[in-house]
Design a protein around this motif. Structure first.
Motif, PDB file in Angstrom:
ATOM      1  N   GLU A 198      -4.446 -12.086  11.254  1.00  0.00           N
ATOM      2  CA  GLU A 198      -5.716 -11.378  11.501  1.00  0.00           C
ATOM      3  C   GLU A 198      -6.925 -12.322  11.435  1.00  0.00           C
ATOM      4  O   GLU A 198      -8.045 -11.900  11.669  1.00  0.00           O
ATOM      5  CB  GLU A 198      -5.888 -10.246  10.491  1.00  0.00           C
ATOM      6  CG  GLU A 198      -4.831  -9.149  10.593  1.00  0.00           C
ATOM      7  CD  GLU A 198      -4.901  -8.395  11.903  1.00  0.00           C
ATOM      8  OE1 GLU A 198      -6.028  -8.025  12.324  1.00  0.00           O
ATOM      9  OE2 GLU A 198      -3.842  -8.171  12.522  1.00  0.00           O
TER      10      GLU A 198
ATOM     11  N   ASP B 249      -0.320   2.866   4.752  1.00  0.00           N
ATOM     12  CA  ASP B 249      -1.265   2.202   5.647  1.00  0.00           C
ATOM     13  C   ASP B 249      -1.334   0.727   5.282  1.00  0.00           C
ATOM     14  O   ASP B 249      -1.750   0.370   4.186  1.00  0.00           O
ATOM     15  CB  ASP B 249      -2.643   2.846   5.502  1.00  0.00           C
ATOM     16  CG  ASP B 249      -3.677   2.257   6.445  1.00  0.00           C
ATOM     17  OD1 ASP B 249      -3.347   1.324   7.211  1.00  0.00           O
ATOM     18  OD2 ASP B 249      -4.828   2.732   6.400  1.00  0.00           O
ATOM     19  N   HIS B 250      -0.945  -0.129   6.189  1.00  0.00           N
ATOM     20  CA  HIS B 250      -0.891  -1.561   5.886  1.00  0.00           C
ATOM     21  C   HIS B 250      -2.146  -2.313   6.309  1.00  0.00           C
ATOM     22  O   HIS B 250      -2.195  -3.538   6.241  1.00  0.00           O
ATOM     23  CB  HIS B 250       0.355  -2.210   6.516  1.00  0.00           C
ATOM     24  CG  HIS B 250       0.474  -1.982   7.980  1.00  0.00           C
ATOM     25  ND1 HIS B 250      -0.094  -2.818   8.897  1.00  0.00           N
ATOM     26  CD2 HIS B 250       1.092  -0.996   8.679  1.00  0.00           C
ATOM     27  CE1 HIS B 250       0.182  -2.361  10.123  1.00  0.00           C
ATOM     28  NE2 HIS B 250       0.892  -1.268  10.011  1.00  0.00           N
ATOM     29  N   ARG B 251      -3.189  -1.604   6.679  1.00  0.00           N
ATOM     30  CA  ARG B 251      -4.447  -2.279   7.018  1.00  0.00           C
ATOM     31  C   ARG B 251      -5.137  -2.761   5.741  1.00  0.00           C
ATOM     32  O   ARG B 251      -5.122  -2.079   4.727  1.00  0.00           O
ATOM     33  CB  ARG B 251      -5.371  -1.332   7.787  1.00  0.00           C
ATOM     34  CG  ARG B 251      -4.848  -1.022   9.186  1.00  0.00           C
ATOM     35  CD  ARG B 251      -5.721  -0.026   9.860  1.00  0.00           C
ATOM     36  NE  ARG B 251      -5.600   1.236   9.095  1.00  0.00           N
ATOM     37  CZ  ARG B 251      -6.248   2.338   9.383  1.00  0.00           C
ATOM     38  NH1 ARG B 251      -7.095   2.376  10.381  1.00  0.00           N
ATOM     39  NH2 ARG B 251      -6.071   3.423   8.658  1.00  0.00           N
ATOM     40  N   PRO B 252      -5.778  -3.946   5.785  1.00  0.00           N
ATOM     41  CA  PRO B 252      -6.426  -4.479   4.589  1.00  0.00           C
ATOM     42  C   PRO B 252      -7.704  -3.726   4.234  1.00  0.00           C
ATOM     43  O   PRO B 252      -8.462  -3.308   5.114  1.00  0.00           O
ATOM     44  CB  PRO B 252      -6.750  -5.926   4.968  1.00  0.00           C
ATOM     45  CG  PRO B 252      -6.841  -5.920   6.453  1.00  0.00           C
ATOM     46  CD  PRO B 252      -5.872  -4.861   6.927  1.00  0.00           C
ATOM     47  N   SER B 253      -7.924  -3.573   2.941  1.00  0.00           N
ATOM     48  CA  SER B 253      -9.180  -3.004   2.449  1.00  0.00           C
ATOM     49  C   SER B 253     -10.175  -4.144   2.250  1.00  0.00           C
ATOM     50  O   SER B 253      -9.809  -5.326   2.289  1.00  0.00           O
ATOM     51  CB  SER B 253      -8.948  -2.287   1.118  1.00  0.00           C
ATOM     52  OG  SER B 253      -8.640  -3.237   0.104  1.00  0.00           O
TER      53      SER B 253
ATOM     54  N   LEU C  74      -2.640 -11.347   6.921  1.00  0.00           N
ATOM     55  CA  LEU C  74      -4.047 -11.724   6.951  1.00  0.00           C
ATOM     56  C   LEU C  74      -4.255 -13.062   7.657  1.00  0.00           C
ATOM     57  O   LEU C  74      -5.334 -13.320   8.176  1.00  0.00           O
ATOM     58  CB  LEU C  74      -4.646 -11.722   5.543  1.00  0.00           C
ATOM     59  CG  LEU C  74      -4.715 -10.342   4.895  1.00  0.00           C
ATOM     60  CD1 LEU C  74      -5.492 -10.400   3.597  1.00  0.00           C
ATOM     61  CD2 LEU C  74      -5.304  -9.296   5.810  1.00  0.00           C
TER      62      LEU C  74
ATOM     63  N   THR D 237       0.851  -6.132   7.709  1.00  0.00           N
ATOM     64  CA  THR D 237      -0.266  -6.894   8.258  1.00  0.00           C
ATOM     65  C   THR D 237      -0.288  -8.263   7.613  1.00  0.00           C
ATOM     66  O   THR D 237      -0.209  -8.385   6.392  1.00  0.00           O
ATOM     67  CB  THR D 237      -1.608  -6.170   7.997  1.00  0.00           C
ATOM     68  OG1 THR D 237      -1.616  -4.935   8.684  1.00  0.00           O
ATOM     69  CG2 THR D 237      -2.789  -7.010   8.460  1.00  0.00           C
TER      70      THR D 237
ATOM     71  N   HIS E  76       0.870  -1.165   0.000  1.00  0.00           N
ATOM     72  CA  HIS E  76       0.000   0.000   0.000  1.00  0.00           C
ATOM     73  C   HIS E  76       0.912   1.220   0.000  1.00  0.00           C
ATOM     74  O   HIS E  76       1.489   1.566   1.039  1.00  0.00           O
ATOM     75  CB  HIS E  76      -0.898   0.017   1.235  1.00  0.00           C
ATOM     76  CG  HIS E  76      -2.060  -0.902   1.176  1.00  0.00           C
ATOM     77  ND1 HIS E  76      -2.922  -1.080   2.236  1.00  0.00           N
ATOM     78  CD2 HIS E  76      -2.546  -1.691   0.178  1.00  0.00           C
ATOM     79  CE1 HIS E  76      -3.864  -1.942   1.907  1.00  0.00           C
ATOM     80  NE2 HIS E  76      -3.647  -2.327   0.656  1.00  0.00           N
TER      81      HIS E  76
ATOM     82  N   ASP F  19      -8.986  -6.166  -0.588  1.00  0.00           N
ATOM     83  CA  ASP F  19      -7.890  -7.068  -0.202  1.00  0.00           C
ATOM     84  C   ASP F  19      -8.444  -8.355   0.405  1.00  0.00           C
ATOM     85  O   ASP F  19      -7.988  -9.455   0.082  1.00  0.00           O
ATOM     86  CB  ASP F  19      -6.965  -6.410   0.823  1.00  0.00           C
ATOM     87  CG  ASP F  19      -6.206  -5.212   0.298  1.00  0.00           C
ATOM     88  OD1 ASP F  19      -6.026  -5.109  -0.927  1.00  0.00           O
ATOM     89  OD2 ASP F  19      -5.797  -4.377   1.131  1.00  0.00           O
TER      90      ASP F  19
END
Length: 130
Positions: free
Chosen positions: A127, A85-89, A124, A122, A81, A92
């Motif tokens: 998570e 920002d490495h948070r998943p969309s 997955l 991140t 990204h 994603d």
């Protein structure tokens, strides 16, 4: 890409993140795949650059073709990204589920999908999405 340890295992998450660390510096979204046999021997890789700053196309058919031609059983996926920002969309997450199901249907495991940003990474799998 980082050099491979003699006997890599996915229990070493830092190794996996290091394998794709160069993606974090890409100015546009890019996606990469690394293929392994059941004993974690490296078989090959695919890197797909995107023409877009915000999206990377995941070539599911090409990944399936790679897996079959290499006789891979394990796949690691990563993308960056550029925003940092490495948070998943939501996209994603959706493509991860679609790829995991496709690979599972042919006896291959998507081990993880890492999202890299300038400020971190991140997993997955960590998570709970895989």
């Amino acid at each position: 890409m980082a050099s491979l340890p003699e006997q890599p295992t996915y229990r070493d998450r830092e190794w996996a993140r290091g394998l794709f660390a160069s993606l974090a510096q890409e100015p546009r979204e890019a996606v990469a795949f690394t293929y392994f046999d059941p004993e974690w021997r490296y078989l090959g890789a695919r890197h797909c650059a995107s023409g877009d700053h915000e999206t990377a196309t995941v070539p599911i058919r090409e990944v399936a073709r790679d897996v079959l031609s290499l006789d891979a059983r394990l796949v690691l996926m990563a993308h960056n990204h550029p925003s940092g920002d490495h948070r998943p969309s939501n996209d994603d997450l959706a493509v991860t589920v679609r790829l995991a199901r496709t690979l599972d249907a042919i006896g291959v495991r998507l081990v993880d999908h890492l999202i890299l940003g300038a400020d971190g990474c991140t997993s997955l799998r960590d998570e709970g999405y895989l």
